[in-house]
Design a protein around this motif. Structure first.
Motif, mmCIF file in Angstrom:
data_model
loop_
_atom_site.group_PDB
_atom_site.id
_atom_site.type_symbol
_atom_site.label_atom_id
_atom_site.label_comp_id
_atom_site.label_asym_id
_atom_site.label_seq_id
_atom_site.Cartn_x
_atom_site.Cartn_y
_atom_site.Cartn_z
ATOM 1 N N LYS A 22 0.823 -1.205 0.000
ATOM 2 C CA LYS A 22 0.000 0.000 0.000
ATOM 3 C C LYS A 22 0.864 1.266 0.000
ATOM 4 O O LYS A 22 1.983 1.277 0.518
ATOM 5 N N ASP A 23 0.309 2.318 -0.577
ATOM 6 C CA ASP A 23 0.979 3.619 -0.611
ATOM 7 C C ASP A 23 1.149 4.138 0.814
ATOM 8 O O ASP A 23 0.160 4.311 1.547
ATOM 9 N N VAL A 24 2.384 4.380 1.234
ATOM 10 C CA VAL A 24 2.659 4.772 2.622
ATOM 11 C C VAL A 24 2.107 6.150 2.947
ATOM 12 O O VAL A 24 2.040 6.537 4.118
ATOM 13 N N ARG A 25 1.696 6.901 1.929
ATOM 14 C CA ARG A 25 1.153 8.239 2.177
ATOM 15 C C ARG A 25 -0.340 8.213 2.496
ATOM 16 O O ARG A 25 -0.900 9.219 2.946
ATOM 17 N N LEU A 26 -0.968 7.082 2.275
ATOM 18 C CA LEU A 26 -2.402 6.980 2.529
ATOM 19 C C LEU A 26 -2.698 7.058 4.021
ATOM 20 O O LEU A 26 -1.873 6.649 4.846
ATOM 21 N N PRO A 27 -3.898 7.514 4.398
ATOM 22 C CA PRO A 27 -4.297 7.472 5.813
ATOM 23 C C PRO A 27 -4.394 6.016 6.277
ATOM 24 O O PRO A 27 -4.917 5.155 5.560
ATOM 25 N N SER A 28 -3.886 5.741 7.459
ATOM 26 C CA SER A 28 -3.905 4.372 7.966
ATOM 27 C C SER A 28 -5.326 3.812 8.025
ATOM 28 O O SER A 28 -5.549 2.625 7.743
ATOM 29 N N ARG A 29 -6.280 4.644 8.396
ATOM 30 C CA ARG A 29 -7.664 4.176 8.478
ATOM 31 C C ARG A 29 -8.133 3.597 7.139
ATOM 32 O O ARG A 29 -8.747 2.535 7.091
ATOM 33 N N GLN A 30 -7.813 4.303 6.059
ATOM 34 C CA GLN A 30 -8.212 3.840 4.728
ATOM 35 C C GLN A 30 -7.567 2.497 4.397
ATOM 36 O O GLN A 30 -8.225 1.596 3.858
ATOM 37 N N VAL A 31 -6.294 2.343 4.741
ATOM 38 C CA VAL A 31 -5.607 1.079 4.454
ATOM 39 C C VAL A 31 -6.187 -0.055 5.284
ATOM 40 O O VAL A 31 -6.403 -1.162 4.770
ATOM 41 N N ASN A 90 -1.888 4.227 15.220
ATOM 42 C CA ASN A 90 -2.644 5.479 15.115
ATOM 43 C C ASN A 90 -3.323 5.476 13.754
ATOM 44 O O ASN A 90 -2.692 5.736 12.735
ATOM 45 N N ILE A 91 -4.604 5.164 13.732
ATOM 46 C CA ILE A 91 -5.290 4.996 12.451
ATOM 47 C C ILE A 91 -5.529 6.314 11.730
ATOM 48 O O ILE A 91 -5.972 6.323 10.574
ATOM 49 N N ASN A 92 -5.235 7.417 12.398
ATOM 50 C CA ASN A 92 -5.376 8.718 11.748
ATOM 51 C C ASN A 92 -4.056 9.212 11.135
ATOM 52 O O ASN A 92 -4.037 10.244 10.463
ATOM 53 N N ALA A 93 -2.972 8.483 11.376
ATOM 54 C CA ALA A 93 -1.658 8.864 10.855
ATOM 55 C C ALA A 93 -1.453 8.286 9.458
ATOM 56 O O ALA A 93 -2.189 7.392 9.027
ATOM 57 N N PRO A 94 -0.461 8.759 8.731
ATOM 58 C CA PRO A 94 -0.131 8.135 7.447
ATOM 59 C C PRO A 94 0.248 6.665 7.649
ATOM 60 O O PRO A 94 0.789 6.286 8.695
ATOM 61 N N TRP A 95 0.006 5.850 6.628
ATOM 62 C CA TRP A 95 0.257 4.415 6.715
ATOM 63 C C TRP A 95 1.723 4.120 7.034
ATOM 64 O O TRP A 95 2.034 3.130 7.696
ATOM 65 N N ALA A 96 2.612 4.990 6.603
ATOM 66 C CA ALA A 96 4.042 4.779 6.838
ATOM 67 C C ALA A 96 4.351 4.626 8.319
ATOM 68 O O ALA A 96 5.257 3.857 8.694
#
Length: 242
Positions: A22-31, A90-96
């Motif tokens: 997954k794209d590490v820039r995506l929001p963790s919640r979305q991933v 932290n599901i609101n942080a970037p996926w990275a």
């Protein structure tokens, strides 16, 4: 046909490897919505499935202690990284922020763990297509029960048990085969304490259809676990309860 190996290390590994794509820039919640197959916006279900995923490292460690106690070092490396990532999630942080805590060495050690458990338990794989067929049959049956003119208490019991069974199939990729078995057992176990429920399963065409469908699921579970044919055993339970 795609297959899933029914051991907790393989399940955790599959989800983490998918997360690495997954794209590490995506929001963790979305991933997490994508990885855990949750409809966006269903926060409660996301929390439930995350909790079940977070439980896997401890489950894996317990099974490894039972089957390969001499491989503690293999488990300790990846578990330290994975547990740390889960604790600080932290599901609101970037996926990275989550996925970068789990390095390739962790995935390699987890892969070794999955292979060791597979060799020790010799569990057979479940086909995704077969799971989909079973779920489809149960979902159609649930619709029939909801639309049927039957006793309200019996309908409530059946919809609850079928819902639990369908959910256990939906979460197989996280929790494995045992919750499916538990849900099938619970569906039939109620005949012992509920005469109206027993009457419906044994004498009504829709009830007999339910018994057949759940027995099919139970027997599919036996292929994976190597247990005796549970569908036949559960059928005998109903007969003996009459």
């Amino acid at each position: 046909m795609a297959m899933i190996v029914d051991n907790p290390a393989a399940r955790l590994l599959a989800i983490l490897k998918a997360g690495k794509t997954k794209d590490v820039r995506l929001p963790s919640r979305q991933v997490w919505y994508e990885l855990l197959q949750v409809e966006p916006g269903n926060h409660a279900l996301l929390a439930e499935r995350l909790a079940k995923l977070m439980a896997l490292p401890a489950i894996i460690a317990t099974e490894m202690q039972e089957h390969h106690a001499d491989e503690n070092q293999t488990v300790s490396y990846w578990r330290g990284r994975v547990d740390s990532a889960f604790v600080n999630i932290n599901i609101n942080a970037p996926w990275a922020e989550f996925i970068n805590q789990i390095d390739d060495h962790s995935l390699n050690y987890l892969s070794v763990t999955a292979k060791l458990l597979q060799h020790a338990t010799k569990l057979k794989p479940f086909g995704q297509a077969h799971l989909g067929e079973l779920r489809g049959t149960l979902n159609e049956l649930l619709k029939e029960v909801i639309e049927a003119e039957i006793d309200a208490e019996v309908k409530l019991s059946i919809t609850r048990y079928l819902g639990r069974l369908i959910n256990s199939i939906d979460e197989y990729f996280i929790t494995g085969v045992l919750p499916i078995l538990d849900a099938a057992n619970a569906t039939f176990g109620n005949v012992v304490v509920d005469p109206k429920y027993k009457e419906f399963l044994t004498n009504e065409p829709l009830g007999k259809k339910l018994v057949s469908a759940v027995s099919t699921v139970a027997n599919a579970v036996t292929v994976v676990t190597g247990l005796p044919q549970l569908g036949q055993m559960l059928g005998l339970l109903i007969s003996n309860a009459m």
